[in-house]
Design an enzyme around this catalytic site. Structure first.
Site, PDB file in Angstrom:
ATOM      1  N   PRO A   2     -16.901 -40.063  39.903  1.00 30.24           N
ATOM      2  CA  PRO A   2     -17.566 -38.861  40.431  1.00 30.24           C
ATOM      3  C   PRO A   2     -18.486 -38.257  39.369  1.00 30.24           C
ATOM      4  O   PRO A   2     -18.067 -38.046  38.245  1.00 30.24           O
ATOM      5  CB  PRO A   2     -16.409 -37.904  40.737  1.00 30.24           C
ATOM      6  CG  PRO A   2     -15.164 -38.711  40.665  1.00 30.24           C
ATOM      7  CD  PRO A   2     -15.452 -39.900  39.804  1.00 30.24           C
ATOM      8  N   GLU A   3     -19.736 -38.050  39.722  1.00 26.23           N
ATOM      9  CA  GLU A   3     -20.692 -37.423  38.813  1.00 26.23           C
ATOM     10  C   GLU A   3     -20.806 -35.947  39.188  1.00 26.23           C
ATOM     11  O   GLU A   3     -20.183 -35.497  40.149  1.00 26.23           O
ATOM     12  CB  GLU A   3     -22.063 -38.123  38.933  1.00 26.23           C
ATOM     13  CG  GLU A   3     -22.059 -39.577  38.480  1.00 26.23           C
ATOM     14  CD  GLU A   3     -21.993 -39.720  36.958  1.00 26.23           C
ATOM     15  OE1 GLU A   3     -22.198 -38.715  36.254  1.00 26.23           O
ATOM     16  OE2 GLU A   3     -21.729 -40.831  36.484  1.00 26.23           O
ATOM     17  N   HIS A  92      -1.718 -42.878  47.132  1.00 28.35           N
ATOM     18  CA  HIS A  92      -2.284 -42.270  45.922  1.00 28.35           C
ATOM     19  C   HIS A  92      -2.509 -40.766  46.040  1.00 28.35           C
ATOM     20  O   HIS A  92      -3.231 -40.189  45.242  1.00 28.35           O
ATOM     21  CB  HIS A  92      -3.583 -42.990  45.550  1.00 28.35           C
ATOM     22  CG  HIS A  92      -3.382 -44.440  45.274  1.00 28.35           C
ATOM     23  ND1 HIS A  92      -2.655 -44.884  44.186  1.00 28.35           N
ATOM     24  CD2 HIS A  92      -3.770 -45.543  45.942  1.00 28.35           C
ATOM     25  CE1 HIS A  92      -2.628 -46.212  44.199  1.00 28.35           C
ATOM     26  NE2 HIS A  92      -3.283 -46.639  45.255  1.00 28.35           N
ATOM     27  N   ARG A 111      -6.500 -44.450  40.245  1.00 33.97           N
ATOM     28  CA  ARG A 111      -6.404 -44.910  38.849  1.00 33.97           C
ATOM     29  C   ARG A 111      -5.800 -43.859  37.914  1.00 33.97           C
ATOM     30  O   ARG A 111      -5.511 -44.166  36.756  1.00 33.97           O
ATOM     31  CB  ARG A 111      -7.773 -45.382  38.354  1.00 33.97           C
ATOM     32  CG  ARG A 111      -8.228 -46.633  39.122  1.00 33.97           C
ATOM     33  CD  ARG A 111      -9.504 -47.186  38.574  1.00 33.97           C
ATOM     34  NE  ARG A 111      -9.360 -47.679  37.212  1.00 33.97           N
ATOM     35  CZ  ARG A 111     -10.370 -48.139  36.484  1.00 33.97           C
ATOM     36  NH1 ARG A 111     -11.580 -48.160  36.982  1.00 33.97           N
ATOM     37  NH2 ARG A 111     -10.169 -48.565  35.253  1.00 33.97           N
TER      38      ARG A 111
END
Ligand SMILES: [Zn+2]
Length: 276
Positions: A2-3, A92, A111
Site C-alpha cells: 500500500p502506497e 488473515h 504477511r
C-alpha cells in the site's frame, strides 16, 4: 505494497464507517502480534474511549480517540475492510473492531508486516515525538513542499534526483511508482544528480508529484465501495501508468522505447529522450 494513496483512501473509508463520538463496543485480537506485539492496553483503552477521527501521516493511519491514539501501518499486505453482521472472518483477519450497529471493521494482513502501536500523549506530541513519526519529512500536499524546498535541500546531496525525492526524511509518500511517473511528466532524468536539477525544473516536479498522487487518490476513491464489501484485498489501484513497468513500450510523447535501470535498488522506468 500500500502506497500513500491507498492509505489515504483507507483513511477516508474508515472515517465514513465511524462518526465522531462513536464507541467501538468490542475488540477482538486473533493474534498477539503482527510485525510487533500488539499493546495489551489497546483493549481497555478502546473500551473507555470515544472515536474522534482517523488522520494520516505519511503511510501511517492515526486513529484519534479522546483518550489516546492508535498508530497503524499497513506494512506490505495490510488492509481494513468492513464486514456486516453475517459475514464470516477469513484466515488473515487479525484485528476486529465491532461497532454499535454490529458491523465490524477488520484488519487483514497475510504477511503481517503491518503494525499497531498506541500513544497516550496529546495528538500533536505524538506526531512530533513518536518513534515511528518523528523522522518523517514534509507531507507532499503540505504548502511548504515546494520547488524551492527541494532545491535548497538538494545542495547538500550527491544522490540521483529519484533517490532524493523518495527519501522519507525529505518528503513522504513518493513511492517508486509515483517517483517514476512524476519524473517522466516533469521531463527529468531519474539518474540526474539532485544538486544539478534547476529550480524551474523542481517547481514542475513538485506540481507533478502532487498531481500524480491526487489522481491516484481519486482513482482509489472511485473503488472505495470495493473496500466496503471487503472484496478488494490487494489495495492496488487500477491506474494508467506512462512509464512504470512499460519497458520496451513506446513513449507516449516521442515514441522512443521506455528503458529500465536500477537506481537505489529499485526498478526505474524512463524515456531517455524526454527526460534529461
Ligand atoms: Zn519520450
Amino acid at each position: 505494497m500500500p502506497e500513500l494513496p491507498e492509505v489515504e483512501v483507507t483513511r477516508q473509508f474508515i472515517n465514513e464507517s465511524l462518526s465522531k463520538g462513536d464507541k467501538i463496543t468490542k475488540v477482538e485480537l486473533r493474534r498477539k502480534d503482527l510485525r510487533y506485539e500488539i499493546p495489551t492496553e489497546l483493549k481497555p483503552l478502546i473500551k473507555k474511549s470515544k472515536f474522534i477521527t482517523v488522520e494520516r501521516r505519511a503511510k501511517y493511519l492515526l486513529w484519534v480517540f479522546d483518550n489516546f491514539q492508535i498508530i497503524n501501518h499497513l506494512g506490505m499486505t495490510g488492509s481494513w475492510k468492513a464486514l456486516g453482521k453475517n459475514n464470516t472472518l477469513k484466515k488473515h483477519d487479525h484485528v476486529i473492531f465491532t461497532l454499535k450497529n454490529g458491523d465490524k471493521l477488520v484488519y487483514s494482513d497475510p504477511r503481517r508486516f503491518g503494525y499497531i502501536d498506541i500513544s497516550k500523549a496529546p495528538y500533536n506530541e505524538t506526531l512530533k515525538e513518536h518513534r515511528f513519526l518523528k523522522h518523517l519529512g514534509l507531507e507532499p500536499f503540505d504548502k511548504k513542499f515546494t520547488g524551492q524546498y527541494l532545491k535548497d535541500l538538494s545542495k547538500k546531496t550527491n544522490t540521483p534526483v529519484k533517490t532524493f525525492i523518495m527519501d522519507q526524511k525529505i518528503v513522504v509518500g513518493v513511492g517508486n511508482i509515483y517517483a517514476c511517473e512524476s519524473l517522466f511528466t516533469a521531463g527529468i532524468s531519474p539518474s540526474k544528480k539532485a544538486s544539478r536539477v534547476t529550480l524551474e525544473k523542481y517547481n514542475v516536479l513538485v506540481k507533478e508529484i502532487k498531481k500524480t498522487l491526487k489522481k491516484a487518490i481519486k482513482t482509489g476513491g472511485s473503488t472505495i465501495s470495493d473496500f466496503k464489501t471487503g472484496d478488494n484485498q490487494s489495495g492496488y489501484f487500477q491506474m494508467h501508468f506512462k512509464v512504470y513497468q512499460k519497458t520496451g513500450k513506446p513513449c507516449e510523447k516521442c515514441g522512443s522505447l521506455i528503458k529500465k535501470i536500477v537506481l537505489g535498488g529499485r526498478g526505474t522506468f524512463y524515456c531517455s529522450k524526454c527526460q534529461r
